[in-house]
Design a protein around this motif. Structure first.
Motif, PDB file in Angstrom:
ATOM      1  N   THR A  68       8.498  18.822  -5.480  1.00 46.84           N
ATOM      2  CA  THR A  68       9.340  19.358  -4.322  1.00 46.84           C
ATOM      3  C   THR A  68      10.812  18.844  -4.350  1.00 46.84           C
ATOM      4  O   THR A  68      11.335  17.802  -5.088  1.00 46.84           O
ATOM      5  N   HIS A  69      11.623  19.651  -3.704  1.00 49.34           N
ATOM      6  CA  HIS A  69      12.992  19.238  -3.654  1.00 49.34           C
ATOM      7  C   HIS A  69      13.390  18.158  -2.542  1.00 49.34           C
ATOM      8  O   HIS A  69      14.341  17.421  -2.644  1.00 49.34           O
ATOM      9  N   PHE A  70      12.182  17.480  -2.105  1.00 49.09           N
ATOM     10  CA  PHE A  70      12.315  16.523  -1.107  1.00 49.09           C
ATOM     11  C   PHE A  70      12.745  15.303  -1.422  1.00 49.09           C
ATOM     12  O   PHE A  70      11.844  14.776  -2.443  1.00 49.09           O
ATOM     13  N   MET A  71      13.722  14.376  -1.209  1.00 49.41           N
ATOM     14  CA  MET A  71      13.788  12.979  -1.568  1.00 49.41           C
ATOM     15  C   MET A  71      13.750  12.135  -0.607  1.00 49.41           C
ATOM     16  O   MET A  71      12.643  11.314  -0.736  1.00 49.41           O
ATOM     17  N   ARG A  72      14.298  12.150   0.685  1.00 47.00           N
ATOM     18  CA  ARG A  72      14.079  11.100   1.895  1.00 47.00           C
ATOM     19  C   ARG A  72      14.684  11.927   3.039  1.00 47.00           C
ATOM     20  O   ARG A  72      15.580  12.500   3.086  1.00 47.00           O
ATOM     21  N   ARG A  73      13.830  11.231   4.146  1.00 50.13           N
ATOM     22  CA  ARG A  73      14.619  11.646   5.433  1.00 50.13           C
ATOM     23  C   ARG A  73      15.613  10.928   5.694  1.00 50.13           C
ATOM     24  O   ARG A  73      15.602   9.686   5.453  1.00 50.13           O
ATOM     25  N   LEU A  74      16.834  11.377   6.315  1.00 46.02           N
ATOM     26  CA  LEU A  74      17.940  10.663   6.709  1.00 46.02           C
ATOM     27  C   LEU A  74      17.876  10.092   8.133  1.00 46.02           C
ATOM     28  O   LEU A  74      18.428   9.092   8.287  1.00 46.02           O
ATOM     29  N   ASN A  75      17.631  11.193   8.818  1.00 40.59           N
ATOM     30  CA  ASN A  75      17.768  10.867  10.432  1.00 40.59           C
ATOM     31  C   ASN A  75      16.770  11.928  11.076  1.00 40.59           C
ATOM     32  O   ASN A  75      16.129  12.678  10.540  1.00 40.59           O
ATOM     33  N   MET A  76      16.890  12.315  12.383  1.00 40.37           N
ATOM     34  CA  MET A  76      16.075  12.897  13.087  1.00 40.37           C
ATOM     35  C   MET A  76      16.124  14.281  12.761  1.00 40.37           C
ATOM     36  O   MET A  76      15.179  15.076  12.673  1.00 40.37           O
ATOM     37  N   ARG A  77      17.413  14.849  12.224  1.00 38.73           N
ATOM     38  CA  ARG A  77      17.642  16.299  11.810  1.00 38.73           C
ATOM     39  C   ARG A  77      17.782  16.288  10.460  1.00 38.73           C
ATOM     40  O   ARG A  77      17.874  17.640  10.113  1.00 38.73           O
ATOM     41  N   GLU A  78      17.844  15.548   9.816  1.00 40.74           N
ATOM     42  CA  GLU A  78      18.562  15.510   8.228  1.00 40.74           C
ATOM     43  C   GLU A  78      17.559  14.985   6.981  1.00 40.74           C
ATOM     44  O   GLU A  78      17.099  13.995   7.556  1.00 40.74           O
ATOM     45  N   GLN A  79      17.547  15.799   5.905  1.00 39.65           N
ATOM     46  CA  GLN A  79      17.052  15.126   4.939  1.00 39.65           C
ATOM     47  C   GLN A  79      17.672  15.282   3.710  1.00 39.65           C
ATOM     48  O   GLN A  79      18.178  16.144   3.406  1.00 39.65           O
ATOM     49  N   LEU A  80      17.605  14.280   2.809  1.00 41.26           N
ATOM     50  CA  LEU A  80      18.200  14.417   1.302  1.00 41.26           C
ATOM     51  C   LEU A  80      17.296  15.071   0.389  1.00 41.26           C
ATOM     52  O   LEU A  80      16.103  14.625   0.359  1.00 41.26           O
ATOM     53  N   VAL A  81      17.764  16.147   0.089  1.00 41.64           N
ATOM     54  CA  VAL A  81      17.015  17.091  -0.871  1.00 41.64           C
ATOM     55  C   VAL A  81      17.786  17.254  -2.329  1.00 41.64           C
ATOM     56  O   VAL A  81      19.007  17.229  -2.509  1.00 41.64           O
ATOM     57  N   ARG A  82      17.108  17.744  -3.285  1.00 40.26           N
ATOM     58  CA  ARG A  82      17.555  17.845  -4.537  1.00 40.26           C
ATOM     59  C   ARG A  82      18.270  19.382  -4.547  1.00 40.26           C
ATOM     60  O   ARG A  82      17.607  20.222  -4.231  1.00 40.26           O
ATOM     61  N   ASN A  83      19.458  19.344  -5.051  1.00 39.85           N
ATOM     62  CA  ASN A  83      19.932  20.569  -5.293  1.00 39.85           C
ATOM     63  C   ASN A  83      19.353  21.544  -6.086  1.00 39.85           C
ATOM     64  O   ASN A  83      19.350  21.061  -7.386  1.00 39.85           O
TER      65      ASN A  83
END
Ligand code: UDP
Length: 253
Positions: A68-83
């Protein structure tokens, strides 16, 4: 501090440039839309819940080898994903009849299907995301035959995983939608699950009562949407009830 670059804003999420090349920050908004944005509202806390729920499902998929594109959650509303390069298709998997399938074929909602049915819609809001066949997909070059084989296999693996996870907490996975992206690694291209997996993109019914715990609560005015999504999160042990209320900093006197 410099403003971050907004790459794309959709109905429920915003994508910003990520901190490293090949990454994006995916921000979950509280906006709810239905019927191609003809019905709109702001549902406080929805974005926080979907961020956590999508993290939960995508992490599980990564863990069983479904990329999946998911890398890690950054905070309550944001996550780092692969472009990735999004394939312009909505991939829908159905286990029970509901929504547009029920309307199209006159099937009562909740009718168990003989096997999971995978459908493809062309992602274009101005056309209302029309249903398309593999013939259209091949003829217009949206995906190759090899891509379609891989997409079908990904979709069915996601279905098995999600169905099992939901069944374990007394929820029936009626149907869901995923989006698929391409990433390039040297000479190779890989397909990965992108976008989000949340009650915005699934139909989830309580097995005992049939209660709807997904976006149909909003679409059909069946009650409080955050209560429904919180119930899904609570059963999965994803986040405690009321944690979504802490969306703004509070001043301590
Ligand atoms: N779905 C979605 N985004 C869309 C269309 C559908 O996430 O733009 C999801 C929807 O929530 C449901 C499944 O895909 O879980 C099948 O939706 P359906 O085709 O029945 O469309 P609807 O009745 O929602 O218009």
């Amino acid at each position: 501090m410099a403003r971050r670059k907004k790459i794309y804003e959709g109905k429920a999420k915003i994508l910003y440039e990520g901190p490293e090349p090949g990454t994006l920050v995916q921000y979950f908004k509280d906006d709810a839309t239905a019927f191609n944005a003809q019905k709109k509202d702001i549902i406080e806390g929805k974005g926080v819940l979907n961020n956590r729920l999508s993290e939960f499902f995508m992490t599980g998929l990564n863990g069983i080898g479904v990329p999946t594109h998911f890398m890690r959650r950054l905070n309550m509303r944001e996550q780092l994903v692969r472009n990735c390069e999004i394939i312009p298709l909505e991939v829908i998997v159905r286990n029970y009849a509901a929504g547009s399938l029920s309307q199209r074929l006159g099937l009562e909602e909740g009718t168990q299907l003989p096997r999971p049915i995978v459908e493809y819609c062309y992602k274009d809001d101005s056309l209302n995301d029309p249903l398309v066949t593999e013939e259209h997909i091949a003829a217009f070059g949206w995906a190759s035959q090899q891509d379609m084989d891989d997409i079908l296999s990904l979709a069915l693996r996601v279905n098995d995983f999600l169905s099992g996870v939901m069944l374990a907490v007394g929820i029936r996975l009626v149907d869901f939608k995923i989006e698929i992206g391409r990433i390039y690694e040297g000479d190779f291209m890989r397909l990965i699950v992108a976008d989000e997996i949340s009650p915005d993109s699934c139909r989830l019914w309580d097995i005992e009562t049939g209660q709807k715990l997904d976006k149909d609560v909003f679409r059909r005015d069946l009650g409080n949407l955050t209560d429904a999504y919180s119930e899904v999160a609570r059963r999965l042990g994803v986040m405690p009830r009321n944690a979504t209320q802490m969306t703004k900093p509070t001043l301590i006197n």
